[in-house]
Every structure is written in structure tokens, then in C-alpha cells.
Scaffold this motif. Structure first.
Motif, PDB file in Angstrom:
ATOM      1  N   LEU A  55       0.826  -1.210   0.000  1.00  0.00           N
ATOM      2  CA  LEU A  55       0.000   0.000   0.000  1.00  0.00           C
ATOM      3  C   LEU A  55       0.862   1.264   0.000  1.00  0.00           C
ATOM      4  CD1 LEU A  55      -2.795  -1.061   2.527  1.00  0.00           C
ATOM      5  CD2 LEU A  55      -2.937  -0.965   0.034  1.00  0.00           C
ATOM      6  N   ARG A  56       1.945   1.242   0.777  1.00  0.00           N
ATOM      7  CA  ARG A  56       2.839   2.403   0.841  1.00  0.00           C
ATOM      8  C   ARG A  56       3.518   2.651  -0.506  1.00  0.00           C
ATOM      9  NH1 ARG A  56       8.120   2.486   1.970  1.00  0.00           N
ATOM     10  NH2 ARG A  56       8.063   0.409   2.894  1.00  0.00           N
ATOM     11  N   TYR A  57       4.065   1.584  -1.098  1.00  0.00           N
ATOM     12  CA  TYR A  57       4.729   1.732  -2.396  1.00  0.00           C
ATOM     13  C   TYR A  57       3.766   2.228  -3.465  1.00  0.00           C
ATOM     14  CZ  TYR A  57       9.255  -0.497  -1.422  1.00  0.00           C
ATOM     15  OH  TYR A  57      10.510  -0.790  -0.974  1.00  0.00           O
ATOM     16  N   ARG A  58       2.554   1.669  -3.470  1.00  0.00           N
ATOM     17  CA  ARG A  58       1.588   2.032  -4.501  1.00  0.00           C
ATOM     18  C   ARG A  58       1.138   3.486  -4.375  1.00  0.00           C
ATOM     19  NH1 ARG A  58       0.764   0.297  -9.512  1.00  0.00           N
ATOM     20  NH2 ARG A  58      -1.394   0.527 -10.123  1.00  0.00           N
ATOM     21  N   THR A  90       2.842   6.033  -2.682  1.00  0.00           N
ATOM     22  CA  THR A  90       3.894   7.049  -2.617  1.00  0.00           C
ATOM     23  C   THR A  90       4.867   7.009  -3.781  1.00  0.00           C
ATOM     24  OG1 THR A  90       5.283   5.607  -1.257  1.00  0.00           O
ATOM     25  CG2 THR A  90       3.781   7.109  -0.097  1.00  0.00           C
ATOM     26  N   THR A  91       4.790   6.000  -4.642  1.00  0.00           N
ATOM     27  CA  THR A  91       5.709   5.909  -5.780  1.00  0.00           C
ATOM     28  C   THR A  91       4.919   5.667  -7.065  1.00  0.00           C
ATOM     29  OG1 THR A  91       6.002   3.512  -5.672  1.00  0.00           O
ATOM     30  CG2 THR A  91       7.472   4.855  -4.302  1.00  0.00           C
ATOM     31  N   ASP A  92       5.613   5.745  -8.166  1.00  0.00           N
ATOM     32  CA  ASP A  92       5.007   5.452  -9.469  1.00  0.00           C
ATOM     33  C   ASP A  92       5.429   4.069  -9.973  1.00  0.00           C
ATOM     34  OD1 ASP A  92       3.659   7.870  -9.650  1.00  0.00           O
ATOM     35  OD2 ASP A  92       5.401   8.898 -10.519  1.00  0.00           O
ATOM     36  N   LEU A  93       5.799   3.184  -9.067  1.00  0.00           N
ATOM     37  CA  LEU A  93       6.256   1.854  -9.454  1.00  0.00           C
ATOM     38  C   LEU A  93       5.104   1.006  -9.987  1.00  0.00           C
ATOM     39  CD1 LEU A  93       8.608   0.945  -6.460  1.00  0.00           C
ATOM     40  CD2 LEU A  93       9.272   1.688  -8.747  1.00  0.00           C
ATOM     41  N   SER A  94       5.423   0.157 -10.950  1.00  0.00           N
ATOM     42  CA  SER A  94       4.424  -0.774 -11.479  1.00  0.00           C
ATOM     43  C   SER A  94       4.232  -1.918 -10.480  1.00  0.00           C
ATOM     44  CB  SER A  94       4.899  -1.340 -12.818  1.00  0.00           C
ATOM     45  OG  SER A  94       6.041  -2.149 -12.617  1.00  0.00           O
ATOM     46  N   LEU A  95       3.205  -2.713 -10.717  1.00  0.00           N
ATOM     47  CA  LEU A  95       2.969  -3.873  -9.842  1.00  0.00           C
ATOM     48  C   LEU A  95       4.175  -4.806  -9.858  1.00  0.00           C
ATOM     49  CD1 LEU A  95      -0.738  -4.863 -10.601  1.00  0.00           C
ATOM     50  CD2 LEU A  95       0.145  -3.332  -8.855  1.00  0.00           C
ATOM     51  N   GLU A  96       4.760  -4.978 -11.038  1.00  0.00           N
ATOM     52  CA  GLU A  96       5.913  -5.871 -11.164  1.00  0.00           C
ATOM     53  C   GLU A  96       7.111  -5.339 -10.384  1.00  0.00           C
ATOM     54  OE1 GLU A  96       8.552  -7.703 -14.788  1.00  0.00           O
ATOM     55  OE2 GLU A  96       6.437  -7.248 -15.147  1.00  0.00           O
ATOM     56  N   ALA A  97       7.332  -4.022 -10.430  1.00  0.00           N
ATOM     57  CA  ALA A  97       8.453  -3.421  -9.705  1.00  0.00           C
ATOM     58  C   ALA A  97       8.231  -3.520  -8.191  1.00  0.00           C
ATOM     59  CB  ALA A  97       8.627  -1.965 -10.130  1.00  0.00           C
ATOM     60  N   ILE A  98       6.999  -3.319  -7.756  1.00  0.00           N
ATOM     61  CA  ILE A  98       6.692  -3.461  -6.318  1.00  0.00           C
ATOM     62  C   ILE A  98       6.934  -4.904  -5.886  1.00  0.00           C
ATOM     63  CG2 ILE A  98       4.839  -3.385  -4.594  1.00  0.00           C
ATOM     64  CD1 ILE A  98       3.608  -1.055  -6.225  1.00  0.00           C
ATOM     65  N   ALA A  99       6.508  -5.849  -6.712  1.00  0.00           N
ATOM     66  CA  ALA A  99       6.690  -7.272  -6.393  1.00  0.00           C
ATOM     67  C   ALA A  99       8.174  -7.606  -6.270  1.00  0.00           C
ATOM     68  CB  ALA A  99       6.030  -8.132  -7.457  1.00  0.00           C
ATOM     69  N   ARG A 100       8.989  -7.097  -7.197  1.00  0.00           N
ATOM     70  CA  ARG A 100      10.440  -7.358  -7.132  1.00  0.00           C
ATOM     71  C   ARG A 100      11.050  -6.734  -5.883  1.00  0.00           C
ATOM     72  NH1 ARG A 100      10.716  -6.246 -12.712  1.00  0.00           N
ATOM     73  NH2 ARG A 100      11.392  -4.156 -12.205  1.00  0.00           N
ATOM     74  N   ALA A 101      10.623  -5.518  -5.560  1.00  0.00           N
ATOM     75  CA  ALA A 101      11.188  -4.816  -4.396  1.00  0.00           C
ATOM     76  C   ALA A 101      10.857  -5.543  -3.096  1.00  0.00           C
ATOM     77  CB  ALA A 101      10.659  -3.384  -4.343  1.00  0.00           C
ATOM     78  N   LEU A 102       9.660  -6.121  -3.026  1.00  0.00           N
ATOM     79  CA  LEU A 102       9.232  -6.789  -1.789  1.00  0.00           C
ATOM     80  C   LEU A 102       9.472  -8.292  -1.807  1.00  0.00           C
ATOM     81  CD1 LEU A 102       5.895  -4.857  -1.209  1.00  0.00           C
ATOM     82  CD2 LEU A 102       8.082  -4.517  -0.057  1.00  0.00           C
ATOM     83  N   LYS A 103       9.968  -8.799  -2.935  1.00  0.00           N
ATOM     84  CA  LYS A 103      10.245 -10.233  -3.106  1.00  0.00           C
ATOM     85  C   LYS A 103       8.987 -11.081  -2.904  1.00  0.00           C
ATOM     86  CE  LYS A 103      15.081  -9.964  -2.174  1.00  0.00           C
ATOM     87  NZ  LYS A 103      15.805  -9.186  -1.255  1.00  0.00           N
ATOM     88  N   ILE A 104       7.908 -10.625  -3.530  1.00  0.00           N
ATOM     89  CA  ILE A 104       6.653 -11.380  -3.570  1.00  0.00           C
ATOM     90  C   ILE A 104       6.180 -11.404  -5.017  1.00  0.00           C
ATOM     91  CG2 ILE A 104       5.951 -10.898  -1.189  1.00  0.00           C
ATOM     92  CD1 ILE A 104       4.157  -8.678  -2.198  1.00  0.00           C
ATOM     93  N   SER A 105       5.183 -12.204  -5.306  1.00  0.00           N
ATOM     94  CA  SER A 105       4.731 -12.300  -6.694  1.00  0.00           C
ATOM     95  C   SER A 105       3.860 -11.103  -7.071  1.00  0.00           C
ATOM     96  CB  SER A 105       3.941 -13.593  -6.906  1.00  0.00           C
ATOM     97  OG  SER A 105       2.665 -13.497  -6.321  1.00  0.00           O
ATOM     98  N   LYS A 106       3.785 -10.871  -8.361  1.00  0.00           N
ATOM     99  CA  LYS A 106       2.954  -9.789  -8.886  1.00  0.00           C
ATOM    100  C   LYS A 106       1.477 -10.042  -8.565  1.00  0.00           C
ATOM    101  CE  LYS A 106       1.924  -7.756 -13.383  1.00  0.00           C
ATOM    102  NZ  LYS A 106       2.248  -7.839 -14.805  1.00  0.00           N
ATOM    103  N   GLY A 107       1.069 -11.312  -8.588  1.00  0.00           N
ATOM    104  CA  GLY A 107      -0.311 -11.675  -8.263  1.00  0.00           C
ATOM    105  C   GLY A 107      -0.667 -11.337  -6.823  1.00  0.00           C
ATOM    106  N   VAL A 108       0.281 -11.523  -5.911  1.00  0.00           N
ATOM    107  CA  VAL A 108       0.039 -11.196  -4.501  1.00  0.00           C
ATOM    108  C   VAL A 108      -0.112  -9.681  -4.347  1.00  0.00           C
ATOM    109  CG1 VAL A 108       1.062 -11.207  -2.188  1.00  0.00           C
ATOM    110  CG2 VAL A 108       1.147 -13.260  -3.605  1.00  0.00           C
TER     111      VAL A 108
END
Length: 179
Positions: free
Chosen positions: A8-11, A13-31
Motif C-alpha cells: 500500500l505504501r509503495y503504490r 507514494t511511488t510510481d512503481l508498477s505492480l511488477e516493480a513493487i513485487a520485485r522490491a518486496l520479493k513477492i509475486s505480482k499476483g500477490v
């Protein structure tokens, strides 16, 4: 639950895509998509209220999802099965009637068909009969009439199609009968 907060914070406060958020948090894009969908259903934004601990956050998100899914109304598959035996009735027609009866709280078409076929697959169907070759002939009406055009007069006459099968394998005969 820490990951939900981070998503929620990344989404927010940043312009990161779902895929970039998933990589940053080491979880899947689906999650990531699931967490965002749950938070949207719960009308939850960022920043979260300070009194929301991880347990309260989890309860809020998953209670909303559970409440939404509990409104699903299961179709009466026995009735669907009986209705399909009637002339001109299709699963698409029955699903539309079901959708109108449930006021949009029912399955989509594919899920409706999949669930019906799973239900129908559990029905026990067997009728083993032994027939000696040439002893019995079984005839059945094969559907709606077909037009037959008289080549000389151009007159169109309806014709019924019947199928006949001998009571032993590999002996079949197809014939037409005029009405």
C-alpha cells in the motif's frame, strides 16, 4: 501483514508498477494485485490509521472479501439439468435466467458451465442391455424438420429425420421419412 503495508505504501507514494513493487518486496505480482484489490474493496487508502496493527489490518481486509463472497448464490443444478432436456434450451439461456434471478450475484458464464459439468459428472448413468444382432431395432427422432425442395415444382416440404440402430454394434441405418 507487513507486506500489505509495504504494498500500500509503495503504490501510494511511488510510481512503481505492480511488477516493480513485487520485485522490491520479493513477492509475486499476483500477490501485489490481490493486496491492492482487497484494500480497494475495503475502501482503504494510505496512510493507514495509526491504531491499525497487523491483526486489525488482516481482519479488515479479509472480512470484506469474505462478506463479498458470501453473497454468492449457488444455482439449482438439478433444475438446470432438467431444463436442458427441453427443446431449444441452452446453458447460456439458463445462466442468463439464473443471473437475473440472483440479481447479478451469480457465476459468470464459464464458471456456471464448469460447475454444472462438475455436478453432472457425478451423476451415475448406466443402462447395460444385451441385444443379439438383428433382434431389435431402435429408432429415434433426430431433431427439427429439414426442408426438402421438389426439383420439378419448387415446392418446399418439411421432412423429419429419424435414425435407426440395430441392437448390436456396427449395424446402423439412417433413413428419412416425409411428413
Amino acid at each position: 501483514m507487513r507486506k500489505i503495508r509495504d504494498v500500500l505504501r509503495y503504490r501510494s507514494t511511488t510510481d512503481l508498477s505492480l511488477e516493480a513493487i513485487a520485485r522490491a518486496l520479493k513477492i509475486s505480482k499476483g500477490v501485489v494485485a490481490k493486496y491492492l484489490r482487497l484494500s480497494e474493496a475495503a475502501s482503504m487508502g494510505w496512510p493507514l490509521p495509526e491504531d491499525y496493527d497487523d491483526l486489525a489490518l488482516e481482519r479488515l481486509l479479509y472480512r470484506q472479501a469474505k462478506a463479498r463472497s458470501s453473497s454468492f448464490i449457488e444455482p439449482d443444478y438439478a433444475r438446470v439439468h432438467q431444463e436442458l432436456k427441453k427443446k431449444g434450451v441452452t446453458l447460456a439461456l439458463l445462466r442468463e435466467e439464473y443471473r437475473q434471478a440472483t440479481r447479478e450475484r451469480g457465476d459468470q458464464y464459464t464458471a456456471f458451465c464448469t460447475r454444472y459439468r462438475a455436478w453432472a459428472g457425478k451423476l451415475k448413468r448406466s443402462m447395460r442391455q444385451i441385444h443379439r444382432a438383428g433382434e431389435n431395432l431402435f429408432a429415434d427422432y433426430a431433431g427439427p424438420t429439414v426442408p426438402i425442395i421438389d426439383g420439378q415444382t419448387g415446392e418446399i416440404r418439411p421432412s423429419s429425420v429419424f435414425v435407426a440402430v440395430l441392437g448390436a454394434p456396427n449395424y446402423t441405418e439412417i433413413g428419412h421419412k416425409r411428413i
